[in-house]
Structures are given as C-alpha cells and as structure tokens.
Design an enzyme around this catalytic site. Structure first.
Site, mmCIF file in Angstrom:
data_model
loop_
_atom_site.group_PDB
_atom_site.id
_atom_site.type_symbol
_atom_site.label_atom_id
_atom_site.label_comp_id
_atom_site.label_asym_id
_atom_site.label_seq_id
_atom_site.Cartn_x
_atom_site.Cartn_y
_atom_site.Cartn_z
ATOM 1 N N ASP A 167 -9.771 -6.574 1.566
ATOM 2 C CA ASP A 167 -8.419 -7.025 1.222
ATOM 3 C C ASP A 167 -8.206 -8.480 1.640
ATOM 4 O O ASP A 167 -7.240 -9.115 1.230
ATOM 5 C CB ASP A 167 -7.363 -6.166 1.946
ATOM 6 C CG ASP A 167 -7.297 -4.762 1.372
ATOM 7 O OD1 ASP A 167 -7.641 -4.616 0.184
ATOM 8 O OD2 ASP A 167 -6.903 -3.836 2.100
ATOM 9 N N ASP B 275 -5.346 -3.711 4.483
ATOM 10 C CA ASP B 275 -5.874 -3.345 5.794
ATOM 11 C C ASP B 275 -7.398 -3.436 5.889
ATOM 12 O O ASP B 275 -7.933 -3.549 6.969
ATOM 13 C CB ASP B 275 -5.387 -1.949 6.206
ATOM 14 C CG ASP B 275 -5.461 -0.958 5.069
ATOM 15 O OD1 ASP B 275 -6.243 -1.206 4.126
ATOM 16 O OD2 ASP B 275 -4.756 0.059 5.116
ATOM 17 N N ASP C 217 0.852 -1.188 0.000
ATOM 18 C CA ASP C 217 0.000 0.000 0.000
ATOM 19 C C ASP C 217 0.881 1.228 0.000
ATOM 20 O O ASP C 217 2.049 1.143 0.356
ATOM 21 C CB ASP C 217 -0.751 0.066 1.343
ATOM 22 C CG ASP C 217 -2.000 -0.756 1.339
ATOM 23 O OD1 ASP C 217 -2.408 -1.165 0.264
ATOM 24 O OD2 ASP C 217 -2.541 -0.970 2.444
HETATM 25 P P1 ATP Z 1 -3.706 2.993 -0.031
HETATM 26 O O1 ATP Z 1 -4.429 1.910 -0.758
HETATM 27 O O2 ATP Z 1 -2.304 3.160 -0.448
HETATM 28 O O3 ATP Z 1 -3.882 2.959 1.459
HETATM 29 P P2 ATP Z 1 -5.584 5.161 -0.185
HETATM 30 O O4 ATP Z 1 -5.632 5.389 1.281
HETATM 31 O O5 ATP Z 1 -5.538 6.369 -1.050
HETATM 32 O O6 ATP Z 1 -4.366 4.317 -0.609
HETATM 33 P P3 ATP Z 1 -8.314 4.419 -0.131
HETATM 34 O O7 ATP Z 1 -8.407 4.646 1.335
HETATM 35 O O8 ATP Z 1 -9.022 3.296 -0.755
HETATM 36 O O9 ATP Z 1 -6.830 4.293 -0.600
HETATM 37 O O10 ATP Z 1 -8.818 5.770 -0.793
HETATM 38 C C1 ATP Z 1 -9.072 5.894 -2.166
HETATM 39 C C2 ATP Z 1 -9.410 7.324 -2.519
HETATM 40 O O11 ATP Z 1 -10.645 7.707 -1.896
HETATM 41 C C3 ATP Z 1 -8.400 8.334 -2.008
HETATM 42 O O12 ATP Z 1 -7.383 8.558 -2.933
HETATM 43 C C4 ATP Z 1 -9.234 9.589 -1.810
HETATM 44 O O13 ATP Z 1 -9.336 10.317 -3.011
HETATM 45 C C5 ATP Z 1 -10.579 9.051 -1.438
HETATM 46 N N1 ATP Z 1 -10.760 9.067 0.024
HETATM 47 C C6 ATP Z 1 -9.946 8.547 0.955
HETATM 48 N N2 ATP Z 1 -10.429 8.710 2.193
HETATM 49 C C7 ATP Z 1 -11.615 9.366 2.044
HETATM 50 C C8 ATP Z 1 -12.630 9.815 2.953
HETATM 51 N N3 ATP Z 1 -12.528 9.624 4.261
HETATM 52 N N4 ATP Z 1 -13.694 10.438 2.447
HETATM 53 C C9 ATP Z 1 -13.822 10.619 1.127
HETATM 54 N N5 ATP Z 1 -12.923 10.223 0.218
HETATM 55 C C10 ATP Z 1 -11.826 9.602 0.655
#
Ligand code: ATP
Length: 908
Positions: free
Chosen positions: A648, A644, A334
């Site tokens: 997944d 996480d 990630d």
């Molecule tokens: P990784 O997979 O490396 O942990 P990540 O944290 O960006 O990456 P996700 O948590 O799935 O992956 O988030 C995907 C996308 O959703 C983010 O890039 C962001 O644009 C959006 N996002 C993340 N958190 C929120 C939230 N709390 N509310 C709204 N949109 C969100």
C-alpha cells in the site's frame, strides 16, 4: 553501542555468522537469556536515537533576532540612543528582548507538541530470548539479541543476518537510493561499503518482502542511522506550504514598508522638517505596518491543531497534512478493521451437501454446530465439514490463548475465527500440530488471496490444505467433497451462488480445500492449480464499528465522498457499505460497486469516469489502489487514502493524505503515511478532517484580526506625515500595542473551539486564497475605522483642552479597545459575535482581562507614563473610547450580516 567486540566496530560483515554469534556471546537459536538481556540493557542503554539536540539555547536566542523587523528596531534603538533619547532607546531594546523571549517560548512549545507525537507511535520487535519468541518494544533490544524480521517490518537495530528467505530491504532511509536490495548471509570483503553489505540489515530500513533472522550488533546511537542522525542533528521541520507562503508574504511586505519608511524620512528631510521627528515617524511607520507576529502565530495554530488531532487519536507525521485535511474531498477507506471491528466469528459453514450454523460469540470456543432447522449437526457425519474445519485450523498462523480467565488471540482475526470454530468441535491446534505437523507453506498475501500448507509426518499420508478467497480457491479446485467423503465433479455455479448468498448478508466468506494424497510435497502455485477438492465455505461476521455510520454521514454532509476499497468479496463489501452508509442507494442509475477484475478491463479513457462514479471497490489489489488515487487526483480531488500493507506504500505516498493504521498497519505503511490512526477507526479520519478545518478557520480568523491593526497604524502615521502634523501615536506606543495585543488577544484565537456548522459546509478549495474578497473588504473597513476613530478622538481631545500626551494616550487606548471588540467579532467569520456565545472561549476572556490590566497600567502608572510618554485619562475619555469602539463594532456587524445574506442567497 557496540557489544563486547574484538573486531573493529561496524565490520561484522567480514565474519561468518557463527563467529559473530560467538563474539557477541549469544546463541544462534536460543538467543540471549532474559537475565543477560536485562544486564546488557543496563550496560548499553536503550535502543533509541538520542533526542535531537537541535540548536543550543544561545543559538536559538540569536535566531530570534534574525528578522527584518528586529533589524529595524535595533537600528532605531541605536539611533535613538545616539540622539540621547535614552528612555525610548531602552523601550525599543526592551521590546526586542521581550519579543525574543516570547518567540523562543512559542517555538519551543510548537516543537514540544510535535515531538510528543513521536512517543505515541512506537515500534515492536520480535526477538528470541531463552529459546522463546517474544515481542518487545524495539528500544529494549541489546547487542546479541536474536531478532526476526518479516515483510512490512522496520529493521529495529543493526544486525548481522544469520538466516533469510528471499529477504529484500528498502534502504533508502540510509543510502538515499530507492528500490529494495536483496540480502543473504555470505561473508563479504572488509572494504565493502555499507550500501553493499548484503549480509547486514540496518536500523531504520524497511523489509519489503521475505524474512530473516539476525543477531543485533549495534543499537541506538551506534547504529549507522544513529551516526547519520548525529551528523545531521535532525531538527523538527515546522514549515508547511502555507507558513512558507506567509513568511514570503511578510518578507515582501517588510521590504515595501521599509522602502516607504525610507521615502518618508527623505521627504521629511527635503521639507526641512525636524530630523529627529521625521526619523521617529519613519520608524513608527515601519514598526506599525510590518505584521511581524504572523508566521509565528501560524506555526502555533498548526501545532495546537496537531495536538488536538493527537488527542482524537490521529497522529500527524507531516505538518502540511494538517492544512490538506481541511480540503479533503474524497476519503478512500479500507473495510476490514477501519469500517468494521475486525472481530471475526464464523457464523455459517456451507458444504456441498448442507449448510450448518454456528452458535457462540467472540473468541471463546464455546458453541454448537446445528442445521438450519435447529437439529444438531455432528461433525462426524459430514466429511466435507470435517475437512473444512481441519483446513481452517491447520492452514493457519494465528493462535488462541487463555489468560486471566479470558480467551485472546494472536495473529490475524480471520484466521483466529477459523481456529475458534474448529475448537468448538474439539479440534484444537495442539491436536492438529501433533497429528499433522506442517512441512511446507505458501503464505497468505493480499495479491494471492489464499494460503496453502502441506502436512503429515509420513509421506504417504501427507495432505495439502488450502483456505482463501472463494474465486481464487475455486480456480485451484477440480472436485468437491460430499458428506460421505466421496469426491464428485465440482458445481462452480452452485458454489458461487452459495458464496454470494452468504456475502450478501455482509459475511466474509473463505473457501477451504484439500488434496490427499499430497503428491508433490513442494508447494507451488502451478502445482496446486486444478488439483484440489473443495470442502466448504466458512462465513464469518465482522460487525461494523459503532461510530462508522455516523462518521460516514458526517463526511457526506461535509461534502466529502467516502469510497470503500477492499480486498474482500464484492457482495460482502456491498452489504457492509450499505449498512454504514457508504453506498448511496438513491443513485441506482450508476454502477456503484466495481471489482478489481472490472477495473482492469476498463479502457484507460473510461477509467477515471468509472472510478469517480463508483463508491465501492472490491477484490482490489494494492497496485490498483495507486491507479485509483491517481485517477481521482487527476479529476482535481484531494484524496485521503488508508492502507496497512507493504504494497500500500506507493498509494499512501501518492495520496494527498496517506493514512496508516497504528495497530494493524506495517511499519512500511506507517513510514509512507502522512497520518497514523492509533485506533485504526474510520471515525478518527473524520475527526481529523474536522480538526483540519478548525485549524484553517483559526488561521484565517487570526489574520483577519491582526492585519487591520498593522494597516491602521501604518495609515495613521502616513496621514500625519502627509499633513505634516504631530504623530497621534508614538513608535514606542505602537510597539506596546503590537506586542501586548498579539500575545494577550490574538493568540487566544488559536484556542477557539470549532464552529458549529464546520462539518456541514463543502471542503475548502485549496486554490482559494486564504483571504476571500469579503475578508479583504472587512480588513480594509476595520483599518479605516481605526484610522478615522483614532484621528477623530486625537483631534477632539486636543480641541477640548487635552495635552498632546493625553490625546496620544487616548488614541493608543482606542486602538487597543477597538481591537478587543473586533476580536470577538473575529471568532466567527460569518456569524455574529453574539450567536456563538461570547464566553465559549475562556482563554479569550482571560486574554481580554490581562490586556485591560495592561492598559490601566500604561495609562495610570507613573513609571509607565514616563517610559511610554502617556498620561492618566479621566472617565469621560474612556466613555468616548468605548463609544467609538461600540460604533465600530456595529458597523462591522452590519457588514457581516450583509455578506452573510448575500452568501446565503448565492448558495440557494
Ligand atoms: P480490506 O482491504 O478492507 O482490509 P480484506 O482484509 O478483505 O479487506 P485482504 O486482507 O487483502 O483484504 O484479503 C483479501 C481476501 O483474501 C479476503 O477477502 C479473504 O477472502 C482472503 N483472506 C484474508 N485473510 C486470509 C488468510 N489469512 N488466509 C487466507 N485467505 C485470506
């Protein structure tokens, strides 16, 4: 324990929820009071399963005797006693006893090492007490507690559900049936089996979606899983494919050797040799040649590896992972929180008319908003900016707290960053909560990639606020807002270009949007599509972790590919990947960044090639992670994969090594993983791989060290029998050698530090046999040296006036001294003993000293002389022994350097 209870235990499913609440003397909304929770904890004890009792001491001792070698020894001991050789018989029985004690100690140590790991990963539970929601360690739960669970949680105790929304639970831990079952609160008939009690949630099962609140009806051993635990008496499993293979190998070997020993005895009798002597020879052959210490040594080495990994913050959940780690060829990681700090700070906000910069760092809400030229940018002057900040603050489940003169956050760091930037302009959550109470929510999920909320006490004033991934939010928008509050047609190209430019600097970009008036208050995804007004883009910095760059570089030099798989924007992912070194910019000929959309557009036959070639995967959904792992494994890779979330879990299970996050991960992900990182840091995976390689090295070293002794002893006896001469070493003496050297010398190899070049060589091919041809050659060489040396010395001593007993004592000591010298050589399989520094493993030095004392004792102590039929030696003999050992070491060193040279010329 079950609480004050008139109903039959475990039958809360037949009562309506409010009656269960009454029965347990609690409150359906305020929960227990802190005081009564404390009292009940005293009364019922902690909510934990009792330590597995495992087998009782007696059984464990008896188990130590369940070994083919021990059977041989017991028979030998009995026969020797029958032949009135009482001292020999006592020695043999003594050895059997010592062996059992050593085995018991080793087994308990290995088990303790594994059990210690459990304490490192503990589970929290969200409970309502005194009307306040709080997070407590799950072992503090008591009957009557009101507990809230949501997707990703492990149900912490048996509960009767009071409220739920689309709650689905995976109960396979309890029922063995895979797939999740849906839950509700309705009353059920008495006869409903546990698997069908939909109004109950059972301890140890996993919440896969939705959420709910229940009242705890049973904790600890009284839960359904506690019952199963009691019946099964779950003991730690110390087996891995390797230990199983080795155990099988030594069993086959034992049978072969026993057959050989029996044949020896038969031939001796046919030749009409002395029955006692022939029997002794057959026993000596069996005792010497069986590598009885092997499986135990392997388990110990693995257990030591596991504790070393735990010290470096990688907790192994399944022992085979220790072996697999050393063979890892690809790590799929990630981005957020693993390669980066997951400490977000909004740095820039783009609105359709202007872009502003935000000062200040961390979660302290101190900072200013300025234009790029440095002039202040008052929020009142830009309606789009105001609405963007409002969406960030209100469409948000995180909270900011001020404690001990420090600002802290609870919840998702992305959301916290948006709270902080709003607070910097005076827009605090309290403020927002009063003015715009929330009436409904579409929660954020990794698949949906946005969150939407509807607010307002007055229906006419209601607004909908949305924040999320730029592409997703753009899909929902039909207009954009300008500084004066007017709405105009949306310029999607300009928005995407702005987002790309921000992301190219490595910033995480979230779009914000609104709808006012709210229209339909029931939020649905379809209802939002094409109805929103885009207000802005908030770009936040999440710095790479300090150790990430060097850990990625270490992986590369170890021949391991690192691939980043993230839900984030492609440009953000690319920029971060570039800064930590995941992206290899030298290979610009291939496509190194692939998005989820591109992946789904690929034809099945192109998929594996593209996945193998790319280094960064952006906007990937959890389902695609599973396909990625499968494709890479299909190409023969050993894949470690981090994850996480609930979704997944399938990818974590499929990966050769599933890695879950100890801090940020859900219980579902942890449950599916082979290894848990207690600090969520990528560098920890690299450390675990390094330790995994070290474990494998140490195993190989031990085997390379121990086998020549067995082969040598077996051969010495075989030769004596073939020639019909006296045995150069007696069975009791062989027992002495095997017992003392395995513990004092061999075991010390398990403490061997990792070799310097361990992370600069390619991963081990899992199909490669444990012993390479070179090592088999070395084992045979050392075996022959032992046989030749001991025979030569045995004959020479006798020819020069030594008694048979003295000559045997000399041969016995020669075996041990050669082994001690050879031990130093085995510390590295490729380098010479001197190159790694002879004293870098202090345990080894201690072991050699102990062994030396033991040898002096068996040679000079009169009682030992009687027991083991040895005799004191004079200095000349010792000089000859050491001389031969030095000579043997020189031969081994020469052989090693020839191989090393050959290997180097092969690689270059
Ligand atoms: P990784 O997979 O490396 O942990 P990540 O944290 O960006 O990456 P996700 O948590 O799935 O992956 O988030 C995907 C996308 O959703 C983010 O890039 C962001 O644009 C959006 N996002 C993340 N958190 C929120 C939230 N709390 N509310 C709204 N949109 C969100």
């Amino acid at each position: 324990m079950t609480a004050p209870d008139d109903a039959a235990p475990n039958s809360h499913h037949v009562l309506p929820g409010h009656e269960v609440v009454l029965l347990l003397e609690t409150d359906a909304h305020r929960g227990l009071s802190d005081a009564s929770a404390r009292e009940r904890l005293e009364q019922f004890g902690p909510n934990a399963l009792p330590e597995p009792r495992g087998a009782g001491l007696l059984l464990r001792i008896l188990r130590q005797f369940h070994h083919p070698l021990i059977y041989v020894l017991l028979v030998a001991g009995a026969v020797t006693a029958a032949l009135h050789e009482y001292i020999d018989s006592a020695v043999i029985f003594g050895v059997v006893l010592v062996n059992a004690v050593v085995g018991l100690i080793q087994e308990s140590r290995a088990e303790a090492a594994l059990q210690g790991l459990r304490a490192m990963v503990h589970t929290d539970a969200t409970v309502v007490r005194d009307g306040r929601e709080q997070v407590v360690a799950s072992d503090e739960l008591v009957p009557g507690d009101l507990v809230r669970v949501e997707a990703g949680d492990k149900v912490p105790a048996d509960m009767r559900l009071l409220r739920e929304t689309e709650l689905r639970v995976d109960e396979s831990a309890l029922t063995g049936e895979s797939g999740s079952v849906s839950k509700d609160e309705i009353v059920l008939p008495e006869t409903t089996p546990v698997a069908d009690r939909r109004n109950m949630a059972y301890s140890g099962t996993l919440v896969t979606s939705g959420g709910g609140v229940g009242v705890v009806v049973a904790t600890g051993a009284e839960t359904e899983i506690g019952e199963i635990h009691r019946l099964v008496g779950a003991a730690e499993v110390l087996d891995t494919p390797l230990t199983a293979k080795l155990a099988w190998f030594s069993k086959i070997l034992t049978v072969g050797i026993l057959a050989l020993a029996a044949a020896t005895f038969a031939i001796g009798l046919l030749r009409r040799q002395d029955a006692v002597e022939t029997f002794t020879a057959a026993i000596a052959l069996a005792v010497g040649a069986i590598p009885e210490g092997l499986p135990a040594a392997v388990t110990i080495t693995l257990a030591i590896g596991v504790s070393r990994m735990a010290r470096r913050k990688a907790v192994i959940r399944r022992l085979p992972a220790v072996e697999t780690l050393g063979s890892t060829t690809i790590i799929c990681t990630d981005k957020t929180g693993t390669l980066t700090e997951n400490q977000m700070t909004v740095r820039e906000i783009w609105t359709p008319d202007t872009t502003v910069e935000v000062s200040g760092s961390g979660y302290t809400p101190d900072g200013e908003i300025r234009h790029r030229d440095g002039t202040p940018a008052p929020v009142q002057a830009n309606a789009a900016l105001r609405w963007s900040l409002l969406a960030g603050a209100a469409c948000n489940d995180a909270s900011l707290t001020y404690d001990d003169e420090r600002w802290d956050i609870a919840g998702d760091p992305t959301e916290a960053a948006m709270l902080v930037v709003a607070a910097k302009t005076g827009l605090t959550t309290d403020h927002v909560g009063v003015r715009l109470p929330r009436v409904s929510t579409i929660p954020f999920s990794s698949e949906r990639q946005y969150m939407a909320t509807a607010h307002g006490s007055d229906i006419d004033d209601r607004v909908v606020l949305v924040k999320g991934a730029v592409e997703r939010v753009l899909d929902l928008c039909e207009s954009e807002m300008h500084a004066d509050g007017s709405r105009g047609p949306i310029d999607r190209g300009a928005v995407l270009r702005a987002a790309d430019a921000l992301a190219a600097d490595g910033l995480r970009v979230l779009a914000t949007a609104m709808r006012s008036p709210a229209g339909d208050a029931d939020l649905t995804e379809d209802g939002l599509r094409g109805t929103l007004t885009l207000t802005g883009l908030q770009a936040m910095l999440d710095p790479p972790r300090a150790a990430a760059t060097s850990a990625v570089a270490a992986c590369h030099s170890a021949g391991i590919t690192v691939k980043m798989i993230t839900g984030d924007h492609a440009r953000t992912a690319e920029s971060i990947a570039g800064s930590v070194g995941v992206l290899d910019r030298d290979h610009s000929d291939r496509q190194m960044v692939l998005t989820g959309a591109q992946l789904s557009a690929l034809a099945p036959e192109e998929f594996a090639d593209a996945v193998d070639a790319a280094d960064v995967f952006a906007r990937v959904s959890p389902e695609q992670k599973l396909r990625l792992v499968e494709a890479l494994q299909g190409r023969g890779h050993i894949v470690a994969m981090t994850g996480d979330g609930v979704n997944d879990a399938p990818a974590l299970r499929q990966a050769s090594i599933g890695v879950a996050m100890g801090r940020g991960g859900t219980e579902v992900a942890k449950d599916a993983a082979d290894m848990i990182l207690t600090d969520d840091d990528f560098a920890t995976i690299e450390a675990a791989v390094e330790e995994g390689r070290g474990v494998f090295d140490n195993l190989t070293k031990f085997i390379t060290w121990t086998l020549p002794t067995n082969i040598g002893e077996g051969l010495v006896i075989l030769v004596a029998i073939a020639l019909g001469t006296a045995l150069p070493i007696l069975p009791t003496q062989i027992l002495w050698i095997n017992m003392t050297t395995a513990v004092a010398l061999g075991l010390m190899l398990a403490f061997e530090p990792k070799e310097a070049g361990i992370m600069t060589r390619p991963p081990r091919d899992p199909r490669q046999p444990l012993l390479t041809r070179a090592l088999v050659g070395r084992i045979l060489l050392v075996s022959s040296l032992l046989v030749a040396g001991s025979w030569a010395l045995f004959e020479w001593e006798q020819a020069h006036g030594a008694t048979l007993t003295e000559a045997r004592t000399a041969a016995l000591n020669l075996f041990v001294v050669v082994e001690a010298f050879y031990l130093f050589s085995c510390r590295s399989l490729t380098h010479s003993a001197w190159r790694i520094g002879p004293f870098t493993n202090r345990w080894l030095v201690v072991g050699v000293a102990v062994q030396a004392i033991a040898q002096l004792a068996i040679t000079y102590l009169p009682v030992m002389n009687t027991v083991f039929q040895t005799a004191p030696l004079d200095v000349g003999v010792w000089l000859r022994i050491v001389g031969i050992a030095v000579l043997a070491s020189l031969v081994v060193a020469a052989e090693k350097s020839v191989w090393a040279r050959r290997e180097t010329s092969r690689v270059h």
